[in-house]
Design a protein around this motif. Structure first.
Motif, PDB file in Angstrom:
ATOM      1  N   SER A  43      -4.871   1.239   7.798  1.00  0.00           N
ATOM      2  CA  SER A  43      -6.246   0.847   7.469  1.00  0.00           C
ATOM      3  C   SER A  43      -6.364   0.686   5.956  1.00  0.00           C
ATOM      4  N   LEU A  44      -7.441   0.074   5.521  1.00  0.00           N
ATOM      5  CA  LEU A  44      -7.675  -0.098   4.089  1.00  0.00           C
ATOM      6  C   LEU A  44      -7.790   1.266   3.412  1.00  0.00           C
ATOM      7  N   ALA A  45      -8.450   2.220   4.086  1.00  0.00           N
ATOM      8  CA  ALA A  45      -8.587   3.572   3.526  1.00  0.00           C
ATOM      9  C   ALA A  45      -7.216   4.226   3.354  1.00  0.00           C
ATOM     10  N   THR A  46      -6.319   4.039   4.325  1.00  0.00           N
ATOM     11  CA  THR A  46      -4.979   4.618   4.234  1.00  0.00           C
ATOM     12  C   THR A  46      -4.198   3.949   3.101  1.00  0.00           C
ATOM     13  N   LEU A  47      -4.333   2.626   2.973  1.00  0.00           N
ATOM     14  CA  LEU A  47      -3.661   1.922   1.873  1.00  0.00           C
ATOM     15  C   LEU A  47      -4.149   2.431   0.522  1.00  0.00           C
ATOM     16  N   GLU A  48      -5.453   2.660   0.403  1.00  0.00           N
ATOM     17  CA  GLU A  48      -6.002   3.194  -0.854  1.00  0.00           C
ATOM     18  C   GLU A  48      -5.450   4.585  -1.134  1.00  0.00           C
ATOM     19  N   MET A  58      -3.973  -0.950  -5.939  1.00  0.00           N
ATOM     20  CA  MET A  58      -3.877  -1.763  -4.723  1.00  0.00           C
ATOM     21  C   MET A  58      -3.171  -3.081  -5.032  1.00  0.00           C
ATOM     22  N   SER A  59      -3.422  -3.645  -6.199  1.00  0.00           N
ATOM     23  CA  SER A  59      -2.771  -4.911  -6.551  1.00  0.00           C
ATOM     24  C   SER A  59      -1.257  -4.737  -6.672  1.00  0.00           C
ATOM     25  N   PHE A  62       0.157  -4.810  -3.128  1.00  0.00           N
ATOM     26  CA  PHE A  62       0.181  -6.161  -2.571  1.00  0.00           C
ATOM     27  C   PHE A  62       1.047  -7.120  -3.380  1.00  0.00           C
TER      28      PHE A  62
END
Length: 176
Positions: A43-48, A58-59, A62
């Motif tokens: 999830s986005l939260a896990t990625l953060e 984050m950049s 990615f």
């Protein structure tokens, strides 16, 4: 490079185990492992949380921004050269960078390298830039000329020997 591969590369570069990063992120080690292998979409939260645990943005996850240690420049004047009987080794990239590359140059004498090099982990790649050499890996021998390239397990005993009287140089890269 995928986000999963980038997470693994950043974790390894930070010298973190799966356990350590999982603890920082607050996820199970197995879940993080599946994320790194591309088997699970986080999830986005896990990625953060992963980015924060890695001290990355984050950049960076990615691949939109290069971290300071994503590009390593070894200036010509700062290279280390070691000399041994019959050859000189010019370190092109520092081993501490997690990558190793060296240029083996023949100096006057009959042989390029007559004794087995110490074994090490990873794969070794040898690319002949000039001259002709004999590469011996364990019990196998092969002759390489200009433009020839060979790869072999660095854990096997190996050595190079110059053939003929022409100067020879070999670019050697050791991968993790």
């Amino acid at each position: 490079m995928s986000v999963a591969q980038r997470i693994r590369a950043l974790r390894r570069r930070s010298h973190l185990t799966l356990d350590a990063l999982a603890a920082r992120v607050g996820v199970h080690k197995g879940h993080l492992s599946r994320i790194e292998r591309g088997q699970k979409a986080p999830s986005l939260a896990t990625l953060e949380a992963i980015a924060m645990g890695l001290g990355a943005s984050m950049s960076e996850l990615f691949g939109e921004k290069a971290a300071a240690d994503d590009v390593i420049v070894a200036r010509a004047g700062a290279r280390i050269t070691t000399r041994d009987a019959g050859y000189a080794v010019h370190a092109l990239l520092p081993a501490e960078a997690g990558r190793a590359a060296a240029l083996y140059m023949v100096e006057p004498g009959e042989t390029f390298l007559t004794e087995d090099r110490p074994t090490h982990g990873g794969q070794e790649i040898a690319y002949v830039l000039a001259g002709e050499v004999e590469l011996v890996v364990a019990d196998r021998s092969v002759v390489l000329g200009i433009g020839d390239c060979a790869t072999y397990d660095g854990g096997l005993p190996h050595r190079l020997r110059r053939l003929g009287s022409a100067p020879a140089s070999v670019l050697v890269i050791i991968t993790g």
